[in-house]
Design an enzyme around this catalytic site. Structure first.
Site, PDB file in Angstrom:
ATOM      1  N   TYR A  70       0.777  -1.271  -0.129  1.00 30.20           N
ATOM      2  CA  TYR A  70       0.026  -0.018   0.027  1.00 30.20           C
ATOM      3  C   TYR A  70       0.994   1.173   0.051  1.00 30.20           C
ATOM      4  O   TYR A  70       2.007   1.032   0.253  1.00 30.20           O
ATOM      5  CB  TYR A  70      -0.946  -0.175   1.342  1.00 30.20           C
ATOM      6  CG  TYR A  70      -0.367  -0.174   2.570  1.00 30.20           C
ATOM      7  CD1 TYR A  70      -0.136   1.270   3.216  1.00 30.20           C
ATOM      8  CD2 TYR A  70       0.070  -1.356   3.042  1.00 30.20           C
ATOM      9  CE1 TYR A  70       0.326   1.040   4.442  1.00 30.20           C
ATOM     10  CE2 TYR A  70       0.480  -1.361   4.490  1.00 30.20           C
ATOM     11  CZ  TYR A  70       0.578  -0.237   5.299  1.00 30.20           C
ATOM     12  OH  TYR A  70       1.243  -0.149   6.249  1.00 30.20           O
ATOM     13  N   HIS A  80       6.107   0.043   1.488  1.00 27.48           N
ATOM     14  CA  HIS A  80       5.815   0.968   0.411  1.00 27.48           C
ATOM     15  C   HIS A  80       6.688   0.813  -0.948  1.00 27.48           C
ATOM     16  O   HIS A  80       7.979   0.702  -0.576  1.00 27.48           O
ATOM     17  CB  HIS A  80       5.812   2.366   0.860  1.00 27.48           C
ATOM     18  CG  HIS A  80       5.021   2.457   2.369  1.00 27.48           C
ATOM     19  ND1 HIS A  80       3.613   1.903   2.560  1.00 27.48           N
ATOM     20  CD2 HIS A  80       5.541   2.972   3.462  1.00 27.48           C
ATOM     21  CE1 HIS A  80       3.386   2.014   3.797  1.00 27.48           C
ATOM     22  NE2 HIS A  80       4.473   2.613   4.502  1.00 27.48           N
TER      23      HIS A  80
END
Ligand SMILES: *[C@@H]1O[C@H](CO)[C@@H](O)[C@H](O)[C@H]1NC(C)=O
Ligand SMILES: *[C@@H]1O[C@H](CO)[C@@H](O)[C@H](O)[C@H]1NC(C)=O
Ligand SMILES: *[C@@H]1O[C@H](CO)[C@@H](O)[C@H](O)[C@H]1NC(C)=O
Length: 313
Positions: A241, A289
């Site tokens: 994400y 990330h």
């Protein structure tokens, strides 16, 4: 184009530039507002990333009226392994708006003119940059997590309009700063309510503040659907994400007309550390990330002049 038109256009652009300069000195309620240019992005080439990916129908902030779809909830609940169900989420959100303003005020009071924003990341490339005055000069200044300004004013400025955070990165705010919460699990919403009322006593992967000092009327909560859109549309689903920094930049694309980006990415030696702490771990990467990919998108936005990227030292 006829030759006669050219001087007229030249003159018009001079007036335009003049107005931009003038409007920079007027405040939101100033008389110049009505003369000022409208959206700075209006003449964008349809091919640029900004136009291709921006979807204004995705609302960045939750309101009492937001209807999250079950699909969006299912995307959201896997990012930090939420075990509680959709009904529990909806129940929690409805309680949220008994405490915080039900329809957040976007604060777009001066939509008549170009609203300029500084998005200030925490990269060590701010150190020695002397960007403080340029940052403070923008209408809206967005900072992240507990990054301090005290002691770093010359490089990072002093003002904060919005401070984005999640419970594990929370810090106290002054009365005029908007708290923008990125919720990664239902507990984060619960934390927000309790931190403003009874105090929170639950646990997480990092220590949590039990209470927070901030202006309750200026609280905004990011819509999980907006987080999904930042991931699926802006990052094309890469990584687990997006980072808070990346989602904050996408937020700026939705609420600002002109964006100055500071403190993103590594420094010129390739260090990915923070401006306010010594580099302890050279392998400090970007966790779940896709940091490098995120930075490439930001560079692409800069190349197409959607944002201005100030790369620091
Ligand atoms: C924008 O988002 C909405 C809601 O998810 C979706 O229905 C719509 O197709 C999107 N528009 C574009 C152009 O992708
Ligand atoms: C903070 O701002 C609110 C209005 O949003 C006001 O009612 C309150 O008195 C202020 N508190 C302080 C300590 O200035
Ligand atoms: C960045 O990395 C270089 C090379 O590894 C190192 O010498 C330097 O001290 C680092 N800079 C900071 C601010 O930690």
């Amino acid at each position: 184009m006829s030759l006669k038109l050219k001087p007229a256009i030249f003159l018009l652009s001079l007036i335009g530039v003049g107005l931009i300069v003038l409007s920079a000195f007027s405040d939101c309620n100033g008389w110049l507002q009505s003369f000022a240019p409208t959206a700075c992005f209006s003449d964008k080439n349809a091919n640029v990333l900004f136009v291709r990916r921006l979807n204004r129908s995705i609302k960045p902030f939750l309101s009492a009226k937001t209807k999250l779809s079950e699909d969006d909830f299912n995307w959201w609940k896997r990012i930090q392994i939420e075990h509680r169900d959709f009904a529990f989420y909806k129940n929690t959100v409805s309680k949220l708006f008994e405490i915080f303003p039900p329809v957040p005020d976007l604060g777009k009071a001066c939509s008549e003119r170009c609203r300029t924003c500084a998005v200030v990341g925490n990269s060590v490339n701010l150190k020695g940059s002397r960007y403080g005055r340029l940052i403070d000069y923008q209408d809206v200044i967005i900072r992240m997590n507990f990054a301090p300004t005290k002691g770093f004013e010359e490089d990072v400025g002093t003002k904060t309009t919005y401070r984005v955070m999640y419970p594990e990165s929370a810090s106290d705010l002054d009365n005029s700063t908007h708290l923008v919460l990125f919720p990664f699990k239902i507990q984060d919403l619960d934390w927000l309510m309790k931190a403003f009322t009874t105090g929170f006593s639950g646990r997480s992967y990092a220590p949590l503040k039990s209470k927070i000092n901030a202006n309750k009327d200026l609280v905004k909560v990011i819509n999980p659907a907006f987080m999904k859109y930042s991931h699926m549309v802006w990052l094309e689903g890469k990584g687990t994400y997006p980072s808070t920094g990346f989602m904050t930049l996408i937020l700026a694309l939705h609420i600002c007309d002109e964006i100055h980006v500071f403190g993103y990415g590594a420094d010129s030696d390739g260090n990915w550390s923070h401006y306010f702490e010594a580099l302890e771990n050279k392998n400090l990467k970007t966790g779940p990330h896709p940091g490098q990919h995120e930075y490439e998108i930001i560079k692409q936005l800069a190349d197409e002049k959607t944002v201005e990227l100030h790369q620091g030292s």
